[in-house]
Design a protein around this motif. Structure first.
Motif, mmCIF file in Angstrom:
data_model
loop_
_atom_site.group_PDB
_atom_site.id
_atom_site.type_symbol
_atom_site.label_atom_id
_atom_site.label_comp_id
_atom_site.label_asym_id
_atom_site.label_seq_id
_atom_site.Cartn_x
_atom_site.Cartn_y
_atom_site.Cartn_z
ATOM 1 N N LEU A 12 113.422 -10.945 12.296
ATOM 2 C CA LEU A 12 114.598 -10.281 11.742
ATOM 3 C C LEU A 12 114.282 -9.651 10.389
ATOM 4 O O LEU A 12 114.790 -8.584 10.068
ATOM 5 C CB LEU A 12 115.761 -11.274 11.618
ATOM 6 C CG LEU A 12 117.101 -10.688 11.177
ATOM 7 C CD1 LEU A 12 117.643 -9.717 12.224
ATOM 8 C CD2 LEU A 12 118.117 -11.804 10.941
ATOM 9 N N GLU A 13 113.455 -10.305 9.614
ATOM 10 C CA GLU A 13 113.126 -9.816 8.277
ATOM 11 C C GLU A 13 111.752 -9.162 8.232
ATOM 12 O O GLU A 13 111.136 -9.061 7.174
ATOM 13 C CB GLU A 13 113.215 -10.967 7.281
ATOM 14 C CG GLU A 13 114.617 -11.548 7.194
ATOM 15 C CD GLU A 13 114.711 -12.735 6.257
ATOM 16 O OE1 GLU A 13 113.674 -13.228 5.765
ATOM 17 O OE2 GLU A 13 115.845 -13.175 6.022
ATOM 18 N N SER A 77 122.802 -3.974 11.375
ATOM 19 C CA SER A 77 121.370 -3.823 11.145
ATOM 20 C C SER A 77 120.757 -5.212 10.943
ATOM 21 O O SER A 77 121.474 -6.210 10.765
ATOM 22 C CB SER A 77 121.138 -2.980 9.896
ATOM 23 O OG SER A 77 121.580 -3.698 8.747
ATOM 24 N N ALA A 78 119.445 -5.275 10.920
ATOM 25 C CA ALA A 78 118.756 -6.542 10.668
ATOM 26 C C ALA A 78 119.212 -7.143 9.338
ATOM 27 O O ALA A 78 119.480 -8.341 9.252
ATOM 28 C CB ALA A 78 117.248 -6.334 10.687
ATOM 29 N N THR A 96 114.919 -13.544 15.301
ATOM 30 C CA THR A 96 114.174 -12.353 15.691
ATOM 31 C C THR A 96 114.989 -11.106 15.365
ATOM 32 O O THR A 96 116.176 -11.187 15.047
ATOM 33 C CB THR A 96 113.855 -12.341 17.197
ATOM 34 O OG1 THR A 96 115.055 -12.069 17.937
ATOM 35 C CG2 THR A 96 113.237 -13.657 17.651
ATOM 36 N N ALA A 97 114.345 -9.975 15.502
ATOM 37 C CA ALA A 97 115.064 -8.709 15.447
ATOM 38 C C ALA A 97 116.017 -8.655 16.638
ATOM 39 O O ALA A 97 115.881 -9.413 17.608
ATOM 40 C CB ALA A 97 114.066 -7.548 15.506
ATOM 41 N N LYS A 98 116.984 -7.763 16.581
ATOM 42 C CA LYS A 98 117.950 -7.595 17.672
ATOM 43 C C LYS A 98 117.202 -7.180 18.938
ATOM 44 O O LYS A 98 116.349 -6.295 18.896
ATOM 45 C CB LYS A 98 118.993 -6.558 17.276
ATOM 46 C CG LYS A 98 120.188 -6.530 18.186
ATOM 47 C CD LYS A 98 121.363 -5.673 17.760
ATOM 48 C CE LYS A 98 121.232 -4.787 16.587
ATOM 49 N NZ LYS A 98 122.455 -3.990 16.344
#
Length: 164
Positions: A12-13, A77-78, A96-98
């Motif tokens: 995610l980051e 957004s993330a 995690t990211a989307k």
């Protein structure tokens, strides 16, 4: 892919969450969303992480996988997702990211989970939970109706933690 530790996803980051880094640890993989009726389950997920994993190098790893697949309930957004989770629920477990978790466009991890768990294990809403044992195999899955603090989830987590 033969086990959960064979997967990696964008974090995610930034960076990559390489599941092989957690080899030998049980995992609880959850598809999440910030604007869902089940969103308060973040609190219970954080509690599981804090109680059974965060400070134990052999303990449970909770992994949140944000998805906008169900009701468009993860539109941010993330950065917005991370801020929301931290500010509202104190989330400190890996995210995690989307990602896409349903249908033909589902990421390989969720295709593998559906294969291992069978047709009914495919997520039909946010906050499906997938419990992975120390060998990287799916041992149990839960619908969003099973809260992270429910007896069934907590007992299943205890079993995989104690199974060494």
């Amino acid at each position: 892919m033969t086990c959960a530790y064979d997967f990696s996803l964008p974090g995610l980051e930034g960076g990559t969450l390489d599941f092989s880094a957690w080899r030998g640890r049980p995992l609880l993989i959850v598809n999440t969303a910030s604007k869902c009726g089940f969103t308060p389950q973040y609190e219970g997920l954080q509690h599981l992480w804090a109680t059974f994993g965060r400070n134990d190098p052999d303990g449970l790893v909770v992994i949140g996988i944000p998805s906008n697949d169900f009701g468009k309930q993860e539109p941010g957004s993330a950065k917005e997702i991370g801020t929301f989770c931290s500010r509202n629920y104190g989330v400190g477990f890996p995210m995690t990211a989307k990602e896409t978790v349903k249908g033909g466009d589902a990421i390989p991890l969720f295709r593998w989970l559906a294969h291992e768990g069978g047709f009914l294990s495919r997520p039909r809403w946010n906050f499906y939970k997938y419990l992975i044992d120390r060998e990287g195999k799916l041992v149990r899955w839960f619908t969003p109706l099973a809260r992270p603090d429910s007896a069934g989830v907590v007992e299943a987590v205890h079993r995989v933690i104690l199974d060494r």
